[in-house]
Design an enzyme around this catalytic site. Structure first.
Site, mmCIF file in Angstrom:
data_model
loop_
_atom_site.group_PDB
_atom_site.id
_atom_site.type_symbol
_atom_site.label_atom_id
_atom_site.label_comp_id
_atom_site.label_asym_id
_atom_site.label_seq_id
_atom_site.Cartn_x
_atom_site.Cartn_y
_atom_site.Cartn_z
ATOM 1 N N ASN A 1 112.384 47.546 97.019
ATOM 2 C CA ASN A 1 112.241 46.452 96.070
ATOM 3 C C ASN A 1 111.481 46.854 94.819
ATOM 4 O O ASN A 1 110.214 46.734 95.195
ATOM 5 C CB ASN A 1 111.901 45.095 96.731
ATOM 6 C CG ASN A 1 113.206 44.464 97.733
ATOM 7 O OD1 ASN A 1 114.287 45.276 97.792
ATOM 8 N ND2 ASN A 1 112.546 44.249 98.929
ATOM 9 N N GLY B 1 113.346 41.932 93.572
ATOM 10 C CA GLY B 1 112.847 40.950 94.517
ATOM 11 C C GLY B 1 111.496 41.416 95.324
ATOM 12 O O GLY B 1 111.219 40.941 96.335
ATOM 13 N N HIS C 1 106.085 50.082 98.594
ATOM 14 C CA HIS C 1 106.495 50.454 100.227
ATOM 15 C C HIS C 1 107.948 50.568 100.343
ATOM 16 O O HIS C 1 108.697 50.032 99.396
ATOM 17 C CB HIS C 1 106.054 48.997 100.836
ATOM 18 C CG HIS C 1 106.458 47.653 100.111
ATOM 19 N ND1 HIS C 1 105.841 47.324 99.316
ATOM 20 C CD2 HIS C 1 107.465 46.878 100.715
ATOM 21 C CE1 HIS C 1 106.782 46.080 98.841
ATOM 22 N NE2 HIS C 1 107.554 45.774 99.750
HETATM 23 P P1 5GP Z 1 109.080 43.093 99.184
HETATM 24 O O1 5GP Z 1 109.900 41.715 99.331
HETATM 25 O O2 5GP Z 1 107.881 43.111 98.551
HETATM 26 O O3 5GP Z 1 110.134 44.325 99.088
HETATM 27 O O4 5GP Z 1 108.600 43.284 100.805
HETATM 28 C C1 5GP Z 1 107.315 42.895 101.356
HETATM 29 C C2 5GP Z 1 107.619 42.713 102.931
HETATM 30 O O5 5GP Z 1 106.147 42.731 103.349
HETATM 31 C C3 5GP Z 1 108.337 41.580 103.289
HETATM 32 O O6 5GP Z 1 109.513 41.977 104.314
HETATM 33 C C4 5GP Z 1 107.406 40.698 104.164
HETATM 34 O O7 5GP Z 1 107.953 40.282 105.474
HETATM 35 C C5 5GP Z 1 106.284 41.845 104.694
HETATM 36 N N1 5GP Z 1 105.078 41.210 104.778
HETATM 37 C C6 5GP Z 1 104.402 40.137 104.162
HETATM 38 N N2 5GP Z 1 103.139 39.841 104.393
HETATM 39 C C7 5GP Z 1 102.915 40.787 105.836
HETATM 40 C C8 5GP Z 1 101.891 41.157 106.355
HETATM 41 O O8 5GP Z 1 101.075 40.145 106.237
HETATM 42 N N3 5GP Z 1 101.983 41.859 107.578
HETATM 43 C C9 5GP Z 1 103.254 42.561 107.518
HETATM 44 N N4 5GP Z 1 103.077 43.476 108.483
HETATM 45 N N5 5GP Z 1 104.288 42.445 106.587
HETATM 46 C C10 5GP Z 1 104.251 41.570 105.661
#
Ligand code: 5GP
Ligand code: ZN
Length: 113
Positions: free
Chosen positions: A86, A92, A99
């Site tokens: 994302n 999003g 990542h």
């Molecule tokens: P994005 O929405 O930026 O593509 O994904 C961020 C991801 O990080 C989400 O799937 C969310 O669940 C994960 N995430 C957010 N905070 C934490 C955390 O403190 N620990 C872990 N292991 N994952 C996290």
């Protein structure tokens, strides 16, 4: 970056279920899994998003995807899996540290909606 959640995970300041680590990258389980297998592969270097890379990062980007492939095998995702990045507001993205999501053991739909 001082205020970056994933940099804090890299430094061990916030706990995470680490499943891989080397000099350049780590992988850990997503805290809010969207599939029975859901982990993230991230560079140790703070890079905001896929919109913030250039030629100098191409080896690192390849490295991250190879880690994803290797860990998917280790996790038994022989039926397939989805790799998601994302990027930015429209993509999003909620954590501003590059990542790749790897999701498996669930039949994925397309388009994602
Ligand atoms: P994005 O929405 O930026 O593509 O994904 C961020 C991801 O990080 C989400 O799937 C969310 O669940 C994960 N995430 C957010 N905070 C934490 C955390 O403190 N620990 C872990 N292991 N994952 C996290
Ligand atoms: Zn960071």
């Amino acid at each position: 970056m001082d205020n970056c959640l994933f940099c804090k995970i890299i430094k061990g300041e916030i706990p995470a279920n680490l499943i891989y680590e080397d000099d350049l990258a780590i992988a850990f389980e997503d805290i809010n899994p969207q599939a029975p297998v859901h982990f993230l592969v991230i560079p140790k270097e703070h890079i905001v998003s896929l919109d913030n890379v250039d030629e100098n990062k191409k080896l690192l980007l390849g490295h991250l995807l190879l880690i994803a492939s290797k860990l998917a095998k280790e996790k038994g995702l022989e039926e397939g899996y989805r790799v998601v990045n994302n990027c930015g507001i429209d993509g999003g993205q909620t954590v501003d540290h590059l990542h790749f999501h790897i999701l498996g053991k669930r039949k994925m739909l397309w388009p994602p909606g």
